[in-house]
Design a protein around this motif. Sequence first.
Motif, PDB file in Angstrom:
ATOM      1  N   ASP A 386     -39.927  62.359 -62.096  1.00 37.10           N
ATOM      2  CA  ASP A 386     -40.335  63.226 -60.992  1.00 37.10           C
ATOM      3  C   ASP A 386     -41.788  62.962 -60.613  1.00 37.10           C
ATOM      4  O   ASP A 386     -42.126  62.898 -59.441  1.00 37.10           O
ATOM      5  CB  ASP A 386     -40.181  64.697 -61.394  1.00 37.10           C
ATOM      6  CG  ASP A 386     -38.851  65.243 -60.944  1.00 37.10           C
ATOM      7  OD1 ASP A 386     -38.182  64.535 -60.160  1.00 37.10           O
ATOM      8  OD2 ASP A 386     -38.480  66.352 -61.356  1.00 37.10           O
ATOM      9  N   ARG A 389     -42.280  59.998 -58.548  1.00 32.09           N
ATOM     10  CA  ARG A 389     -41.660  60.094 -57.222  1.00 32.09           C
ATOM     11  C   ARG A 389     -40.653  58.966 -56.985  1.00 32.09           C
ATOM     12  O   ARG A 389     -40.796  58.161 -56.065  1.00 32.09           O
ATOM     13  CB  ARG A 389     -42.728  60.084 -56.133  1.00 32.09           C
ATOM     14  CG  ARG A 389     -43.688  61.224 -56.308  1.00 32.09           C
ATOM     15  CD  ARG A 389     -44.518  61.409 -55.102  1.00 32.09           C
ATOM     16  NE  ARG A 389     -45.055  62.766 -55.108  1.00 32.09           N
ATOM     17  CZ  ARG A 389     -45.938  63.190 -54.229  1.00 32.09           C
ATOM     18  NH1 ARG A 389     -46.371  62.395 -53.278  1.00 32.09           N
ATOM     19  NH2 ARG A 389     -46.377  64.418 -54.282  1.00 32.09           N
ATOM     20  N   ILE A 390     -39.650  58.903 -57.847  1.00 32.38           N
ATOM     21  CA  ILE A 390     -38.597  57.905 -57.702  1.00 32.38           C
ATOM     22  C   ILE A 390     -37.440  58.557 -56.930  1.00 32.38           C
ATOM     23  O   ILE A 390     -37.101  59.706 -57.180  1.00 32.38           O
ATOM     24  CB  ILE A 390     -38.094  57.459 -59.094  1.00 32.38           C
ATOM     25  CG1 ILE A 390     -39.242  56.958 -59.951  1.00 32.38           C
ATOM     26  CG2 ILE A 390     -37.007  56.415 -58.979  1.00 32.38           C
ATOM     27  CD1 ILE A 390     -39.834  55.664 -59.529  1.00 32.38           C
ATOM     28  N   LEU A 391     -36.849  57.812 -56.030  1.00 34.29           N
ATOM     29  CA  LEU A 391     -35.755  58.362 -55.234  1.00 34.29           C
ATOM     30  C   LEU A 391     -34.516  58.614 -56.091  1.00 34.29           C
ATOM     31  O   LEU A 391     -34.348  58.023 -57.152  1.00 34.29           O
ATOM     32  CB  LEU A 391     -35.398  57.420 -54.083  1.00 34.29           C
ATOM     33  CG  LEU A 391     -36.436  57.385 -52.967  1.00 34.29           C
ATOM     34  CD1 LEU A 391     -36.038  56.360 -51.922  1.00 34.29           C
ATOM     35  CD2 LEU A 391     -36.574  58.747 -52.326  1.00 34.29           C
ATOM     36  N   MET A 392     -33.657  59.487 -55.563  1.00 35.28           N
ATOM     37  CA  MET A 392     -32.595  60.048 -56.389  1.00 35.28           C
ATOM     38  C   MET A 392     -31.658  59.028 -57.042  1.00 35.28           C
ATOM     39  O   MET A 392     -31.441  59.076 -58.245  1.00 35.28           O
ATOM     40  CB  MET A 392     -31.764  61.014 -55.578  1.00 35.28           C
ATOM     41  CG  MET A 392     -30.724  61.709 -56.421  1.00 35.28           C
ATOM     42  SD  MET A 392     -29.558  62.618 -55.434  1.00 35.28           S
ATOM     43  CE  MET A 392     -28.871  61.331 -54.457  1.00 35.28           C
ATOM     44  N   ARG A 395     -33.230  57.156 -59.657  1.00 38.96           N
ATOM     45  CA  ARG A 395     -33.583  58.031 -60.761  1.00 38.96           C
ATOM     46  C   ARG A 395     -32.392  58.248 -61.683  1.00 38.96           C
ATOM     47  O   ARG A 395     -32.509  58.128 -62.906  1.00 38.96           O
ATOM     48  CB  ARG A 395     -34.056  59.363 -60.189  1.00 38.96           C
ATOM     49  CG  ARG A 395     -34.444  60.341 -61.240  1.00 38.96           C
ATOM     50  CD  ARG A 395     -35.427  61.323 -60.717  1.00 38.96           C
ATOM     51  NE  ARG A 395     -34.794  62.281 -59.834  1.00 38.96           N
ATOM     52  CZ  ARG A 395     -35.462  63.033 -58.969  1.00 38.96           C
ATOM     53  NH1 ARG A 395     -36.759  62.899 -58.841  1.00 38.96           N
ATOM     54  NH2 ARG A 395     -34.829  63.891 -58.228  1.00 38.96           N
TER      55      ARG A 395
ATOM     56  N   TYR B 116     -43.000  60.922 -48.108  1.00 39.53           N
ATOM     57  CA  TYR B 116     -42.191  60.924 -49.323  1.00 39.53           C
ATOM     58  C   TYR B 116     -41.130  62.026 -49.255  1.00 39.53           C
ATOM     59  O   TYR B 116     -39.964  61.810 -49.576  1.00 39.53           O
ATOM     60  CB  TYR B 116     -43.097  61.131 -50.539  1.00 39.53           C
ATOM     61  CG  TYR B 116     -42.347  61.262 -51.835  1.00 39.53           C
ATOM     62  CD1 TYR B 116     -41.689  60.164 -52.385  1.00 39.53           C
ATOM     63  CD2 TYR B 116     -42.285  62.475 -52.508  1.00 39.53           C
ATOM     64  CE1 TYR B 116     -40.988  60.276 -53.570  1.00 39.53           C
ATOM     65  CE2 TYR B 116     -41.589  62.601 -53.690  1.00 39.53           C
ATOM     66  CZ  TYR B 116     -40.938  61.500 -54.224  1.00 39.53           C
ATOM     67  OH  TYR B 116     -40.248  61.613 -55.391  1.00 39.53           O
ATOM     68  N   SER B 119     -38.426  60.965 -46.829  1.00 36.46           N
ATOM     69  CA  SER B 119     -37.505  59.938 -47.319  1.00 36.46           C
ATOM     70  C   SER B 119     -36.612  60.478 -48.430  1.00 36.46           C
ATOM     71  O   SER B 119     -35.471  60.045 -48.577  1.00 36.46           O
ATOM     72  CB  SER B 119     -38.246  58.671 -47.761  1.00 36.46           C
ATOM     73  OG  SER B 119     -39.203  58.994 -48.705  1.00 36.46           O
ATOM     74  N   ASN B 120     -37.110  61.454 -49.184  1.00 35.54           N
ATOM     75  CA  ASN B 120     -36.250  62.115 -50.178  1.00 35.54           C
ATOM     76  C   ASN B 120     -35.101  62.844 -49.507  1.00 35.54           C
ATOM     77  O   ASN B 120     -33.961  62.796 -49.975  1.00 35.54           O
ATOM     78  CB  ASN B 120     -37.075  63.127 -50.981  1.00 35.54           C
ATOM     79  CG  ASN B 120     -37.414  62.596 -52.358  1.00 35.54           C
ATOM     80  OD1 ASN B 120     -36.814  61.642 -52.825  1.00 35.54           O
ATOM     81  ND2 ASN B 120     -38.386  63.207 -53.002  1.00 35.54           N
ATOM     82  N   ALA B 123     -32.585  60.352 -48.302  1.00 39.64           N
ATOM     83  CA  ALA B 123     -31.790  59.764 -49.392  1.00 39.64           C
ATOM     84  C   ALA B 123     -30.730  60.730 -49.908  1.00 39.64           C
ATOM     85  O   ALA B 123     -29.865  60.359 -50.692  1.00 39.64           O
ATOM     86  CB  ALA B 123     -32.698  59.343 -50.528  1.00 39.64           C
ATOM     87  N   GLY B 124     -30.811  61.977 -49.475  1.00 38.42           N
ATOM     88  CA  GLY B 124     -29.795  62.940 -49.887  1.00 38.42           C
ATOM     89  C   GLY B 124     -30.179  63.774 -51.098  1.00 38.42           C
ATOM     90  O   GLY B 124     -29.310  64.356 -51.736  1.00 38.42           O
ATOM     91  N   LEU B 125     -31.460  63.844 -51.400  1.00 37.99           N
ATOM     92  CA  LEU B 125     -31.899  64.584 -52.581  1.00 37.99           C
ATOM     93  C   LEU B 125     -31.503  66.057 -52.499  1.00 37.99           C
ATOM     94  O   LEU B 125     -31.185  66.681 -53.497  1.00 37.99           O
ATOM     95  CB  LEU B 125     -33.423  64.452 -52.713  1.00 37.99           C
ATOM     96  CG  LEU B 125     -34.047  65.080 -53.943  1.00 37.99           C
ATOM     97  CD1 LEU B 125     -33.477  64.467 -55.201  1.00 37.99           C
ATOM     98  CD2 LEU B 125     -35.543  64.904 -53.925  1.00 37.99           C
TER      99      LEU B 125
END
Lengths: 522, 314
Positions: A386, A389-392, A395, B116, B119-120, B123-125
């Motif tokens: 977290d 800040r790594i994308l889902m 991650r 950020y 983009s999260n 990405a579908g977070l």
Amino acid sequence: MNRRVYILSAILVILSAVLIAARVIYGGFTVKPEYSQNMWRISVVMNLGGKGEKAKLSLTLPRDTERQKIYNEHFENKGMNFCVREKALSGNRIGIWSSALLDGRKSIRYTFSAQLKSVNYVIPTQLEIPKDPEASYPPEFDIWLKPSQFIQSDDPLVAKRLKEIIGTRRKADDVVRGIYDFVREGVKYRSEKGSKDAKETLEKLCADCGGKARLFVALSRAAGIPSRLVGGLILKKGVKSTTHVWAECYLGGIWIPFDVVNKHYGSIPGHYLELYRGDYFLLKHSGIETIQYFFIFARERIPPVDSAWSLYALPLRFQGLINVLLFIPIGALIVCFFRTVIGIPTFGTFTPILLTLAFREISPVVGLVSLSAIVFLGCVLRRILDSLRILMFSRLSIIVTMVVIFIIIMSVSAWRFGQQSVLYISMFPMVIMTWIIERFSISQIEDGTRAAFNALGGTAAVAGAAYFLMELHSLRAYLFAFPELLLVVLALLLLLGRYTGIRLTELWRFREFSKIKRKSAQ
Amino acid sequence: MISLSPFKEFGLLGINRRNASYILPRNPRRLYPLVDDKLKTKELLGANRLPVPELYFSIAHNFESNYLRELKFLKQFVIKPARGSGGKGILVIIDKNELGWVRIGRELLSASDLEYHISNILAGLYSLGGLPDKVIIEYRVRSHLSLRPVAFQGVPDIRIILYRGIPVMSMLRFPTKESGGKANLHEGAIGVGVDMLKGITLNGVYHDKLIERHPDTRIPISGIQIPFWDLILNEAAKIFDVFKLGYMGIDFVVDQALGPLILELNARPGLNIQLANGAGLLPRLNAVDALGSSVENMSFSRRVELAREITKCA
């Protein structure tokens, strides 16, 4: 809507009942009247304690003979490799369980049904014993005529005693009667640990069933009659761990049984189950620290259902797989019940089922410990990722990869430091556990940490409940015999799908309503 | 089927019954995408002249980098995912200075922070099931002055349950310190029942427990008049003419300048509203069903009249 569901469920239940009835009536061998008095359901339970090395265990399995029929055989091998071999000479069927590395306790169970009948034989009165027995029988009878390690039929002591018993008589009937009477009357019966061989029995004139049968066989062979030991079980409702040994002589073209201990001359009662022929061992094992076995005998009420259209017809290694498959709908039913009636949250329907399968491979305790360890690891990793800040998607993949790396490091170091027995955990449960982390992380993102922990706890609880239901032996055996029961499961699932009552956990959630109730009552 | 509930006399609606008897038969699946995607909801509502917070622009792909240039001209706005649930991924910007943007709670955000976050979302977070999502950048609602004193932070919203076009129950939701400015009950926001006739608040519920005061501001929560109550009921009833969902939850906010605005629609509204109102939903739902099948074809004003009659009786 509800009416249609009820009707459909009723149809499914009836259909299942009809199919089961059809299977019972037309499913396997029909029960012959002479067998109907002696139908048994027998379980052989073997509790093994491994010592962390290569282990092997063999057990003689009963086979069909003129007077016994074996059916509905069900093996629970608990992940050990299993195969069945047939011995060419004796015709014995040997079940062999093996494991590359057996650790901890395992309980193997072999259950089967047997139809038995009692038989009385008549020895032809005019039958004479041939002068040169080895020439007058086919070569495969040699092993039943020649002396063996514990049946010393060539010993001078045996020859001398035989001379005293039979004198110059050559009639088979007279000779066998003489030997039978001598072993029955002349040798005292005493149960003892480890049977004597034939010679020792003759010297001490005191033995258990094994020693007596060996002496009987030795004397018969010395007289020129092909004879052999037969090992088996005397069936009586209940649990016991003793086996029995008797003898058979080849007279007039058939094998005729003689039990000197329980006084059966040329006859065999309906509760004798034959397991092996020859001077053999019921159980052989290597690489096992402790072994404890017992037999469970019960009356059988289901007629044979092992027709060509049943699961019993499948090769043994697929039967294990089928057992797992059969459990999936049962597990789904339990998950459904817990979710709609009780209201326990879980990670979907399949995660608890998969976790149950993992519990089955490694015990529930080990399963829960590794589950918590891995989820903890996953949480720590998530915190770190977290902050980066790594994308889902990356991650989740990183977490799964890290868990695999963690498991590899653990396995290698445990192996290096000689703790291989602690870490013999098959890969399958590990894959399930890593998958649970992903579900956990997604749930944590979507519903929050608290909800994720609730669902994790719920998943573990439901998996535990399903595990204990799955451990019910009779449930598994019945489901295997009658896979039609899955239609009943379908019916129950349909009914659960129209359950509109309140969930038990909702009573807790809306508990404050009782306050309002009190207020309005005042 | 069998009812084990000791709260039967209240007509408490449970999840099973909500799903089996109301959501499954009344909410056609093909309409779900319209309410699950807030961008689509907003467009459809706007096209039917129903009030929504103004959409500044939306972003569907990461490469639409011009959005940052456009953001520079905005001082106050809200960034949120189109398919988010439970108020997650919502970023409220209240000011802009030479260092960057100021979010609610005074935290300073740089352009890369916003990038950020966007983009999260893409990405579908924050979306249901982790599917790729779109970003909505819209007008920042400021709460009406009459609701502001009670609220700790954020904007209180008004949830209305619309059954077959008739508003049957309502709840005012206040964010708390714990809920972090979000008006979601399971994140710690409080729900306050509303008298359907007058739009005046009743009991409150906080984490399944009854309360009388806001846990942070300690202000009593009952007896608050919701502004524009009649207008809200009318707008709610009108929504059924656009979205033919038989059982839905509608979330309103009351803006200090623009009045009631529709934030989002929900095809599976929660059941805690019953505890907040101290009353079960079943008697009101049954009363609507007793009116027969013609209910759905009546005019919105007639349906609001019916709503008043029903809640008067129940």
